[in-house]
Design a protein around this motif. Structure first.
Motif, mmCIF file in Angstrom:
data_model
loop_
_atom_site.group_PDB
_atom_site.id
_atom_site.type_symbol
_atom_site.label_atom_id
_atom_site.label_comp_id
_atom_site.label_asym_id
_atom_site.label_seq_id
_atom_site.Cartn_x
_atom_site.Cartn_y
_atom_site.Cartn_z
ATOM 1 N N ALA A 238 0.843 -1.197 0.000
ATOM 2 C CA ALA A 238 0.000 0.000 0.000
ATOM 3 C C ALA A 238 0.876 1.244 0.000
ATOM 4 O O ALA A 238 0.641 2.197 -0.746
ATOM 5 N N LYS A 239 1.918 1.206 0.817
ATOM 6 C CA LYS A 239 2.757 2.376 0.956
ATOM 7 C C LYS A 239 3.601 2.621 -0.285
ATOM 8 O O LYS A 239 3.755 3.759 -0.735
ATOM 9 N N GLU B 207 2.998 1.574 -3.327
ATOM 10 C CA GLU B 207 2.151 1.928 -4.456
ATOM 11 C C GLU B 207 1.718 3.389 -4.393
ATOM 12 O O GLU B 207 1.557 4.043 -5.423
ATOM 13 N N ALA B 208 1.525 3.898 -3.174
ATOM 14 C CA ALA B 208 1.095 5.300 -3.031
ATOM 15 C C ALA B 208 2.180 6.256 -3.506
ATOM 16 O O ALA B 208 1.889 7.357 -3.952
ATOM 17 N N GLY B 209 3.448 5.827 -3.437
ATOM 18 C CA GLY B 209 4.547 6.649 -3.926
ATOM 19 C C GLY B 209 5.072 7.613 -2.870
ATOM 20 O O GLY B 209 4.512 7.754 -1.789
ATOM 21 N N VAL C 130 3.919 -12.266 -3.608
ATOM 22 C CA VAL C 130 3.519 -10.934 -4.075
ATOM 23 C C VAL C 130 4.499 -10.336 -5.089
ATOM 24 O O VAL C 130 4.206 -9.299 -5.685
ATOM 25 N N ILE D 118 3.047 -9.460 -8.404
ATOM 26 C CA ILE D 118 2.176 -8.282 -8.386
ATOM 27 C C ILE D 118 3.008 -7.008 -8.392
ATOM 28 O O ILE D 118 2.704 -6.050 -9.100
ATOM 29 N N LYS E 209 2.772 -4.326 -11.443
ATOM 30 C CA LYS E 209 2.420 -2.931 -11.204
ATOM 31 C C LYS E 209 3.575 -1.985 -11.512
ATOM 32 O O LYS E 209 3.460 -0.767 -11.310
ATOM 33 N N LEU F 42 -2.326 8.393 3.677
ATOM 34 C CA LEU F 42 -1.217 7.867 2.875
ATOM 35 C C LEU F 42 -1.414 8.225 1.407
ATOM 36 O O LEU F 42 -0.503 8.709 0.741
ATOM 37 N N ALA G 256 1.067 11.007 -0.056
ATOM 38 C CA ALA G 256 2.054 10.493 -1.009
ATOM 39 C C ALA G 256 2.151 11.441 -2.201
ATOM 40 O O ALA G 256 3.241 11.693 -2.727
ATOM 41 N N GLN H 212 5.483 13.553 -3.269
ATOM 42 C CA GLN H 212 6.075 13.518 -4.604
ATOM 43 C C GLN H 212 6.169 14.905 -5.212
ATOM 44 O O GLN H 212 7.133 15.231 -5.888
ATOM 45 N N TYR I 58 -4.715 -7.036 -5.639
ATOM 46 C CA TYR I 58 -3.954 -7.216 -4.419
ATOM 47 C C TYR I 58 -4.073 -5.929 -3.614
ATOM 48 O O TYR I 58 -3.200 -5.083 -3.638
ATOM 49 N N TRP J 258 -10.607 -3.323 -0.133
ATOM 50 C CA TRP J 258 -10.653 -1.944 0.348
ATOM 51 C C TRP J 258 -12.057 -1.338 0.278
ATOM 52 O O TRP J 258 -12.445 -0.632 1.189
#
Lengths: 342, 267, 295
Positions: A63-64, A66-68, A81, A84, A88, B124, B128, B132, C42, C263
């Motif tokens: 999650a972290k 992917e958020a960037g 994983v 994945i 991504k 988050l 994020a 950036q 995922y 989610w």
């Protein structure tokens, strides 16, 4: 000055120096998974300042990342994983297979489904998820999932199940004769019923802290091999079993992130941990195998041939690499787990 | 009247319950401190007195860094939350309704209503983008997030204090041509002080205990004490954890004793 | 109230309102949006509208014949959360109010000291505290040994991993959230007034009802909200003390964002929780503001 601007000022004053400078490396790893002496040695060898930050699950890490904007260079995704992450576009294709120390990687850890040929990742540690039993209390066969699914009388009320949903349901599905990630409803129902029937015999579904085993508050648990090794060191009554009905094999891997700031240092690190003497440090600390040939010689006495590391020949076939279930199957898993822990 | 000799401050049973309450609060602390001197590694197995875990804790750089992060974070976030909450409480109490009062009140309590994990993931995703865009990765994000969820905890006691507080003194001061600021500083603030202290301490405690939001928002090197201990506790519980906790307890006792002595000397 | 006064009050509240809007309400908007999307493979979401998240809050399709029914598990968890949170609030009231009263009636110089004594145990990390409590109630723990020593029980009581353990843990953890607001409300009171009233003509019961209760009330309401609301969404304590046997809403939500990889359902569940609490708060606002208009 308004409070808002005061806030902004305070925030600025407190900003830790962003770790973009030369000579740094930011590692993001599971908690208690990174040996301090390994980092120290790496820092000394390459004059690089390493900052370690920890996470508690693959889900949090993903999650972290992917958020960037996370600022990390290296992450340690589990095998299940890695595909994945790759799909991504979160990992850098750093081609570890071209690195100097790659020759040390055991060939059986190169041709693997999650990163065939090792273009993105190198092995960190591998282990199994099985059962751990106090043999002072229970004398029967421990190589079976019946320990927690059809518990013997001696263990009832003293059993723990780690809340690792996929591990537990995978083992149960194999126990009732199915394949993990199935959407076959008859199998899923059998697995659910089995779990719910077994639950009254359990004490907890928890990441139980070690002292509960050592003090024998808990006498059996679905558990990880390396953790079982640590427990056995403190209480020799405990033994680790590989359920013959089926158990999970897994590996956690080291990868460089696509948006890493310190790519060169990260590559140095990947190469560094493929050296046998360094990989041994990882095993000594985590009590798991590492997948680097020749590292046995540098391991603590008794670790390389510990029963938690050596899978008995007759049980090898029962071990299966953990997969990531497709969403439909995962939805069933979640439903079963909710019914179980409600 | 001496024969009635009644002191309203003595509510029947209140002292007993209060004493029981303090005892219950401190029993786990006693267990914790006692275990920290255990020479053995495993909790619950006594192997004699030793200070070895204290030495280990004091040499544990990761722990020291996390403790420092946590204290800085909790102090700043609690301070800012208290300032903001005090201002807001002054705005929403001691008046007949005004336009928007109810709305302000609801907004101020909103962070309470969101489970930690939800706020963590939502923040988050948003922060994020900010990270950036700005390239800034400092402690500011954690401070902002902690300040936010601390506000209702600081606001509630301050508001409870202000509610129905006697305004005659302030009015009297204003009548005597004291400026509004002067009246606030010399009259309102001292009256409000216990509420502010209670609010600050609540906010501080709440910030110090946060695991989930911190673990989702932390940047490299921003391990806080709870995120550090969470990882530690899950697998490898040893007596060192108790030594670490006892050290923190010692620090807090010293701070309390110090501040108490300081205020006593003023009299 | 003059417009200028209203403006001044808005000005005072604005910084807090702005911070919360930016860092809590705006993010909540993201959650609302996510609740109507499709789960990603995922975790995370796919940008495809779907009502499945909201549907699953209360309903489920039977795994085998696709019939729709109320989700037994979710409803059990919801009721347990509300029940345990109410019990926690009650328990903290029973211990917290007398303690706050005790502190508020100490000599002024000592009050800060007692107040700190209340918060010091909470400077220890939540997890460590919880483990210390476990030491007390585990099978071989202090409490069982005392009870056996006194001859009250013969076999150790299994207290760990039960609703009782969760309740105990939550009451312990949330106690200062009750004590501090109640203290702040009581402390402002001039006890000589009540004594005078009592001396003059009032009975003790009259004094309690007409003088003391109105005085403690704002603190009790504030404290109850501060205990009840976080209890509803509690996550760490139920997991450790309950041993994962009895989930609460907070754990259910966490699971959807974590291992469950759903989610949208997690988002819909949190909005449900938020709405529940919002209802309680509106009721509370009525209670506090409405109450005073009559007086």
């Amino acid at each position: 000055m308004t409070s808002a601007s005061r806030l902004a000022l305070a925030a600025l004053l407190l900003s830790a120096a962003p770790a973009l400078a030369e000579g740094t490396l930011n590692i993001y790893n599971f908690g208690l998974y990174t040996p301090p002496d390994l980092l120290e040695k790496f820092e000394k060898t390459y004059d690089v300042k390493v900052t370690l930050t920890e996470y508690d699950s693959n889900e949090t890490a993903m999650a972290k990342i992917e958020a960037g904007g996370h600022g990390f260079d290296i992450v340690m995704p589990s095998a299940s994983v890695v595909p994945i992450y790759i799909e991504k576009g979160l990992l850098l294709k750093s081609e570890p297979n071209q690195m100097e120390n790659f020759k040390n990687v055991d060939p059986k850890w190169v041709e693997i489904y999650w990163d065939n040929g090792r273009h993105y990742t190198v092995p960190w540690v591998w282990g199994t998820t099985g059962v751990m039993v106090n043999t002072k209390v229970y004398k029967g066969d421990i190589n079976t999932s019946a320990i927690f699914l059809d518990p013997p009388e001696e263990l009832k009320g003293k059993i723990n199940v780690v809340p690792s949903m996929n591990d537990v349901i995978d083992m149960t599905i194999r126990y009732v004769g199915g394949e993990p990630c199935t959407t076959d409803k008859a199998v899923l129902k059998a697995a659910r019923d089995k779990l719910i029937a077994a639950k009254p015999s359990w004490a907890s579904i928890d990441y139980t802290s070690f002292e509960k085993f050592i003090n024998e508050d808990i006498n059996a648990s679905v558990f990880w091999s390396g953790a079982a090794n640590r427990i056995r060191a403190e209480n020799a009554g405990f033994a680790y079993g590989y359920p013959k009905e089926g158990y999970s094999l897994w590996q956690d891997n080291v990868a460089i992130l696509a948006d890493a700031q310190n790519v060169e240092n990260a590559k140095l690190f990947l190469n560094f941990i493929m050296a046998p003497e360094n990989a041994a440090l990882i095993s000594n600390y985590t009590r798991y195998g590492n997948g680097i040939i020749g590292s046995d010689a540098f391991m603590d006495p008794g670790l390389a041939d510990a029963p938690e590391m050596i899978i008995p020949e007759n049980l090898k076939a029962a071990g299966h690499f953990q997969q990531t279930c497709p969403p439909e199957a995962q939805a069933f898993y979640t439903r079963i787990w909710t019914d179980l822990t409600k | 009247m001496a024969d009635r000799a009644f002191d309203i401050r003595r509510m029947p049973g209140a002292v007993t319950l209060a004493v029981v309450c303090f005892v219950i609060l401190y029993i786990p602390m006693v267990i914790l401190v006692a275990n920290s001197f255990n020479a053995g590694k495993v909790i619950g197995q006594w192997e004699g007195l030793s200070l070895r875990w204290y030495l280990a804790a004091l040499q544990n750089e990761a722990f020291l860094a996390a403790a420092a992060n946590s204290l800085v974070l909790a102090t700043i976030a609690a301070f800012m939350a208290t300032v903001l909450a005090t201002m807001a409480a002054l705005a929403t109490t001691r008046s007949d309704g005004f336009r928007g009062k109810g709305a302000i009140h609801i907004v101020l309590n909103q962070p309470l209503m969101v489970p930690e994990i939800v706020l963590a993931i939502a923040l988050l995703i948003i922060l994020a983008q900010v990270k950036q865009a700005t390239g800034y990765t400092g402690l500011g994000y954690l401070i902002a997030a902690h300040t936010t969820f601390c506000i209702p905890f600081a606001y509630m006691p301050i508001r409870a204090r202000l509610e129905g507080m006697d305004m005659t003194l302030e009015t009297a001061a204003a009548d005597l041509y004291a400026s509004r600021a002067y009246a606030f500083r010399r009259v309102t603030l001292p009256l409000l002080a216990p509420g502010i202290l209670a609010g600050f301490m609540l906010a501080f405690v709440v910030s110090l205990d946060d695991v989930v939001i911190s673990s989702f928002l932390k940047s490299p090197g921003q391990e806080t004490l709870p995120t550090y201990l969470m990882g530690e506790l899950r697998r490898n519980l040893s007596s060192e954890i108790y030594a670490i906790s006892s050290l923190l307890l010692l620090i807090s006792v010293l701070i309390v004793a110090g501040s108490w002595l300081a205020t006593r000397q003023k009299t | 109230m003059t417009p200028a006064d209203t403006r001044r009050r808005w000005g005072l509240a604005l910084p807090a309102v702005a911070v919360i809007t930016l860092f809590s309400i705006l993010p909540l908007g993201v959650v609302v949006l996510y609740s109507v999307l499709t789960p990603g493979d995922y975790g995370n979401v796919r940008w495809v509208l779907s009502g499945e998240g909201w549907f699953s809050v209360l309903f489920e399709r039977d795994m085998f014949d696709e019939t729709v029914s109320l989700s037994d598990a979710h409803i059990t968890i919801l009721f347990r959360s509300v029940g345990l949170s109410l019990a926690t609030t009650l328990l903290t009231l029973i211990f917290g109010v007398p303690t706050a009263w005790f502190i508020a009636t100490r000599a002024p110089r000592q009050r800060g000291f007692w107040l700190f004594l209340i918060t010091i145990p909470f400077w220890t990390n939540l997890l460590v505290r919880t483990i210390a409590i476990q030491e007390i109630i585990r099978a071989e723990g202090v409490l069982n040994r005392i009870l056996i020593g006194l001859g009250l029980i013969e076999q150790p009581l299994q207290m760990m991993f039960t609703n009782f353990a969760v309740l105990l843990g939550m009451a312990y953890v949330f106690l200062p959230l009750m004590v501090l607001p109640v203290y702040a409300a009581i402390e402002k009171f001039d006890f000589r007034l009540a004594e005078a009233g009592y001396d003059l003509y009032a009975s003790r019961a009259y004094c309690l009802r007409r003088v003391i209760l109105p005085l403690v009330r704002p603190g009790i309401i504030a404290g109850s909200i501060l205990v009840f609301v976080p209890s509803l969404g509690a996550y760490v304590t139920p997991r450790i003390m309950g041993g994962g046997n009895s989930m609460m809403l907070g754990n259910l939500i966490e699971m959807q964002f974590g291992q469950g990889r759903n989610w949208p359902l997690g988002a819909a569940l949190s909005i449900t929780l938020t709405l529940l609490v919002l209802g309680a708060l509106i009721w509370y606002t009525r209670l506090t503001t409405g109450g005073r208009r009559h007086g």
